[in-house]
Design a protein around this motif. Structure first.
Motif, PDB file in Angstrom:
ATOM      1  N   LEU A  93       0.944  -1.227   0.076  1.00 41.08           N
ATOM      2  CA  LEU A  93       0.069  -0.090  -0.303  1.00 41.08           C
ATOM      3  C   LEU A  93       0.943   1.211   0.136  1.00 41.08           C
ATOM      4  O   LEU A  93       1.829   1.362   1.003  1.00 41.08           O
ATOM      5  CB  LEU A  93      -0.916   0.018   1.333  1.00 41.08           C
ATOM      6  CG  LEU A  93      -1.551   1.060   1.474  1.00 41.08           C
ATOM      7  CD1 LEU A  93      -2.830   1.081   0.392  1.00 41.08           C
ATOM      8  CD2 LEU A  93      -2.247   1.242   2.885  1.00 41.08           C
ATOM      9  N   VAL A  95       1.485   5.609  -1.069  1.00 41.40           N
ATOM     10  CA  VAL A  95       0.884   6.856  -1.406  1.00 41.40           C
ATOM     11  C   VAL A  95       2.130   7.674  -2.155  1.00 41.40           C
ATOM     12  O   VAL A  95       3.266   7.605  -1.384  1.00 41.40           O
ATOM     13  CB  VAL A  95       0.325   7.533  -0.296  1.00 41.40           C
ATOM     14  CG1 VAL A  95      -0.012   9.024  -0.542  1.00 41.40           C
ATOM     15  CG2 VAL A  95      -1.194   6.938   0.142  1.00 41.40           C
ATOM     16  N   ARG A 101      -0.427  11.970   4.118  1.00 40.99           N
ATOM     17  CA  ARG A 101      -1.361  12.656   5.242  1.00 40.99           C
ATOM     18  C   ARG A 101      -2.374  13.484   4.571  1.00 40.99           C
ATOM     19  O   ARG A 101      -2.786  14.335   5.192  1.00 40.99           O
ATOM     20  CB  ARG A 101      -0.131  13.562   6.145  1.00 40.99           C
ATOM     21  CG  ARG A 101       0.825  12.881   6.882  1.00 40.99           C
ATOM     22  CD  ARG A 101       0.496  11.516   7.640  1.00 40.99           C
ATOM     23  NE  ARG A 101      -0.497  11.602   8.720  1.00 40.99           N
ATOM     24  CZ  ARG A 101      -0.086  11.686   9.966  1.00 40.99           C
ATOM     25  NH1 ARG A 101       1.259  11.792  10.275  1.00 40.99           N
ATOM     26  NH2 ARG A 101      -0.914  11.625  10.875  1.00 40.99           N
ATOM     27  N   GLY A 103      -5.180  11.343   3.868  1.00 39.60           N
ATOM     28  CA  GLY A 103      -6.339  10.306   3.883  1.00 39.60           C
ATOM     29  C   GLY A 103      -6.231   9.269   2.685  1.00 39.60           C
ATOM     30  O   GLY A 103      -7.279   8.590   2.602  1.00 39.60           O
ATOM     31  N   GLY A 105      -3.967   7.087   2.005  1.00 42.93           N
ATOM     32  CA  GLY A 105      -3.715   5.802   2.504  1.00 42.93           C
ATOM     33  C   GLY A 105      -4.606   4.937   2.990  1.00 42.93           C
ATOM     34  O   GLY A 105      -5.223   3.798   2.685  1.00 42.93           O
ATOM     35  N   LYS A 106      -5.650   5.821   3.757  1.00 44.84           N
ATOM     36  CA  LYS A 106      -6.733   5.214   4.495  1.00 44.84           C
ATOM     37  C   LYS A 106      -7.950   4.806   3.275  1.00 44.84           C
ATOM     38  O   LYS A 106      -8.428   3.715   3.430  1.00 44.84           O
ATOM     39  CB  LYS A 106      -7.462   6.275   5.225  1.00 44.84           C
ATOM     40  CG  LYS A 106      -7.238   6.267   6.743  1.00 44.84           C
ATOM     41  CD  LYS A 106      -7.961   7.473   7.459  1.00 44.84           C
ATOM     42  CE  LYS A 106      -7.488   8.244   8.365  1.00 44.84           C
ATOM     43  NZ  LYS A 106      -7.915   9.416   8.989  1.00 44.84           N
ATOM     44  N   ASN A 137       8.510   0.759  10.372  1.00 44.69           N
ATOM     45  CA  ASN A 137       7.402   1.729   9.627  1.00 44.69           C
ATOM     46  C   ASN A 137       6.374   2.063  10.434  1.00 44.69           C
ATOM     47  O   ASN A 137       4.954   1.478  10.307  1.00 44.69           O
ATOM     48  CB  ASN A 137       7.091   0.476   8.294  1.00 44.69           C
ATOM     49  CG  ASN A 137       6.006   1.365   7.275  1.00 44.69           C
ATOM     50  OD1 ASN A 137       5.740   2.490   7.625  1.00 44.69           O
ATOM     51  ND2 ASN A 137       6.112   0.836   6.097  1.00 44.69           N
TER      52      ASN A 137
HETATM   53  C1  LIG Z   1       1.895   4.125   4.718  1.00 44.45           C
HETATM   54  C2  LIG Z   1       1.286   5.089   3.845  1.00 44.45           C
HETATM   55  C3  LIG Z   1       0.714   4.258   2.885  1.00 44.45           C
HETATM   56  C4  LIG Z   1       0.093   6.004   4.461  1.00 44.45           C
HETATM   57  O1  LIG Z   1      -0.360   7.030   3.516  1.00 44.45           O
HETATM   58  P1  LIG Z   1      -0.925   8.365   3.828  1.00 44.45           P
HETATM   59  O2  LIG Z   1      -1.957   8.502   2.949  1.00 44.45           O
HETATM   60  O3  LIG Z   1       0.092   9.270   4.120  1.00 44.45           O
HETATM   61  O4  LIG Z   1      -1.855   8.064   5.342  1.00 44.45           O
HETATM   62  P2  LIG Z   1      -3.218   8.765   5.635  1.00 44.45           P
HETATM   63  O5  LIG Z   1      -2.994  10.236   5.205  1.00 44.45           O
HETATM   64  O6  LIG Z   1      -4.299   7.960   4.951  1.00 44.45           O
HETATM   65  O7  LIG Z   1      -3.076   8.432   7.320  1.00 44.45           O
HETATM   66  C5  LIG Z   1      -3.770   7.483   7.895  1.00 44.45           C
HETATM   67  C6  LIG Z   1      -3.252   7.247   9.186  1.00 44.45           C
HETATM   68  O8  LIG Z   1      -2.087   6.562   8.959  1.00 44.45           O
HETATM   69  C7  LIG Z   1      -1.077   7.220  10.076  1.00 44.45           C
HETATM   70  N1  LIG Z   1      -0.116   7.602   9.488  1.00 44.45           N
HETATM   71  C8  LIG Z   1       0.178   8.218   8.434  1.00 44.45           C
HETATM   72  N2  LIG Z   1       1.069   8.636   8.077  1.00 44.45           N
HETATM   73  C9  LIG Z   1       1.901   8.753   9.278  1.00 44.45           C
HETATM   74  C10 LIG Z   1       3.161   9.083   9.700  1.00 44.45           C
HETATM   75  N3  LIG Z   1       4.195  10.020   9.024  1.00 44.45           N
HETATM   76  N4  LIG Z   1       3.181   9.139  11.111  1.00 44.45           N
HETATM   77  C11 LIG Z   1       2.656   8.430  12.015  1.00 44.45           C
HETATM   78  N5  LIG Z   1       1.374   8.068  11.809  1.00 44.45           N
HETATM   79  C12 LIG Z   1       0.827   8.125  10.175  1.00 44.45           C
HETATM   80  C13 LIG Z   1      -2.187   7.806  10.906  1.00 44.45           C
HETATM   81  O9  LIG Z   1      -2.923   7.020  11.985  1.00 44.45           O
HETATM   82  C14 LIG Z   1      -3.064   8.555   9.889  1.00 44.45           C
HETATM   83  O10 LIG Z   1      -4.375   8.726  10.636  1.00 44.45           O
HETATM   84  P3  LIG Z   1      -4.472  10.290  10.908  1.00 44.45           P
HETATM   85  O11 LIG Z   1      -4.146  11.306   9.941  1.00 44.45           O
HETATM   86  O12 LIG Z   1      -5.753  10.424  11.255  1.00 44.45           O
HETATM   87  O13 LIG Z   1      -3.493  10.245  12.194  1.00 44.45           O
HETATM   88  C15 LIG Z   1       2.364   6.009   3.332  1.00 44.45           C
HETATM   89  O14 LIG Z   1       3.031   6.535   4.382  1.00 44.45           O
HETATM   90  C16 LIG Z   1       3.400   5.125   2.363  1.00 44.45           C
HETATM   91  O15 LIG Z   1       3.141   5.256   1.016  1.00 44.45           O
HETATM   92  N6  LIG Z   1       4.330   4.688   2.896  1.00 44.45           N
HETATM   93  C17 LIG Z   1       5.316   4.050   2.050  1.00 44.45           C
HETATM   94  C18 LIG Z   1       5.209   2.721   1.362  1.00 44.45           C
HETATM   95  C19 LIG Z   1       4.917   1.756   2.736  1.00 44.45           C
HETATM   96  O16 LIG Z   1       5.716   1.602   3.751  1.00 44.45           O
HETATM   97  N7  LIG Z   1       3.927   0.994   2.527  1.00 44.45           N
HETATM   98  C20 LIG Z   1       3.712  -0.106   3.625  1.00 44.45           C
HETATM   99  C21 LIG Z   1       4.340  -1.178   3.253  1.00 44.45           C
HETATM  100  S1  LIG Z   1       3.358  -2.201   2.356  1.00 44.45           S
END
Ligand SMILES: CC(C)(COP(=O)(O)OP(=O)(O)OC[C@H]1O[C@@H](n2cnc3c(N)ncnc32)[C@H](O)[C@@H]1OP(=O)(O)O)[C@@H](O)C(=O)NCCC(=O)NCCS
Length: 177
Positions: A93, A95, A101, A103, A105-106, A137
């Motif tokens: 998964l 983004v 940040r 939403g 990923g959610k 992570n």
């Molecule tokens: C993990 C990932 C998909 C999150 O995507 P995102 O769109 O930034 O996340 P969202 O905005 O939907 O955040 C959802 C929740 O995740 C958590 N979260 C996301 N980024 C975070 C951060 N940098 N630090 C702490 N919590 C975090 C929080 O709980 C957040 O909820 P909140 O905004 O209500 O606090 C993104 O950081 C990513 O692409 N990472 C690199 C790839 C990876 O590691 N994938 C996972 C392995 S398969």
């Protein structure tokens, strides 16, 4: 972030996916003090490499879905069914770094879990969903926790944690986006 349109990746997405950036920085950097290249978030680089190597449409028991905004691919979710184990797996998964940040990923995880739920009913199996996440992570761990996944334990390889969602509970599928 308004609700994005998530759909299966197609052959025409391949070129863009093969250069897609979801790691920050997008490649390893050379650290002269240790005399080698490294990446501060190796797990994100691994996900980026895995996504770049996929050739959509992916077939068999895997799905690769993505969402776009006006600047291109913004989110990717890769998941599948393991027939041997009767379980589903969130394989990746991610983004785009430029859109974190907000939403997305959610949204991607919610879309994937909804699809898995429908798929599970169609296959008439009762397996749950498993995910492997690097122990450093924290963003992914927080996101999985938000969706109702529970930490199961750590593998003895590559510092990976295993998380699982019991779909019989289903409460985790309701994420406020
Ligand atoms: C993990 C990932 C998909 C999150 O995507 P995102 O769109 O930034 O996340 P969202 O905005 O939907 O955040 C959802 C929740 O995740 C958590 N979260 C996301 N980024 C975070 C951060 N940098 N630090 C702490 N919590 C975090 C929080 O709980 C957040 O909820 P909140 O905004 O209500 O606090 C993104 O950081 C990513 O692409 N990472 C690199 C790839 C990876 O590691 N994938 C996972 C392995 S398969």
């Amino acid at each position: 972030m308004s609700s994005l349109d998530w759909r299966d990746a197609e052959r025409s997405d391949h070129a863009e996916l093969s250069e897609w950036i979801c790691a920050d920085p997008p490649k390893k950097i050379f650290d002269s003090s240790i005399g080698r290249s490294y990446h501060p978030e190796q797990w994100a680089l691994d996900v980026q490499s895995e996504i770049r190597d996929l050739c959509p449409p992916v077939g068999g028991d895997d799905r690769l879905v993505l969402a776009r905004d006006d600047r291109g691919i913004v989110g990717v979710a890769y998941f599948g069914f393991d027939r041997g184990e009767g379980e589903f797996h969130m394989r990746g998964l991610a983004v785009a770094v430029r859109a974190r940040r907000q939403g997305i990923g959610k949204q991607g995880l919610t879309f994937a879990l909804d699809e898995i739920l429908a798929w599970r009913a169609e296959l008439q199996v009762d397996g749950g969903v498993f995910a492997r996440v690097h122990e450093d992570n924290a963003p992914s761990q927080a996101l999985l926790g938000l969706a109702g996944f529970e930490y199961i334990g750590v593998t003895n390889q590559y510092h990976l944690q295993i998380w699982a969602l019991d779909l019989a509970i289903e409460a985790g599928l309701i994420i406020e986006v």
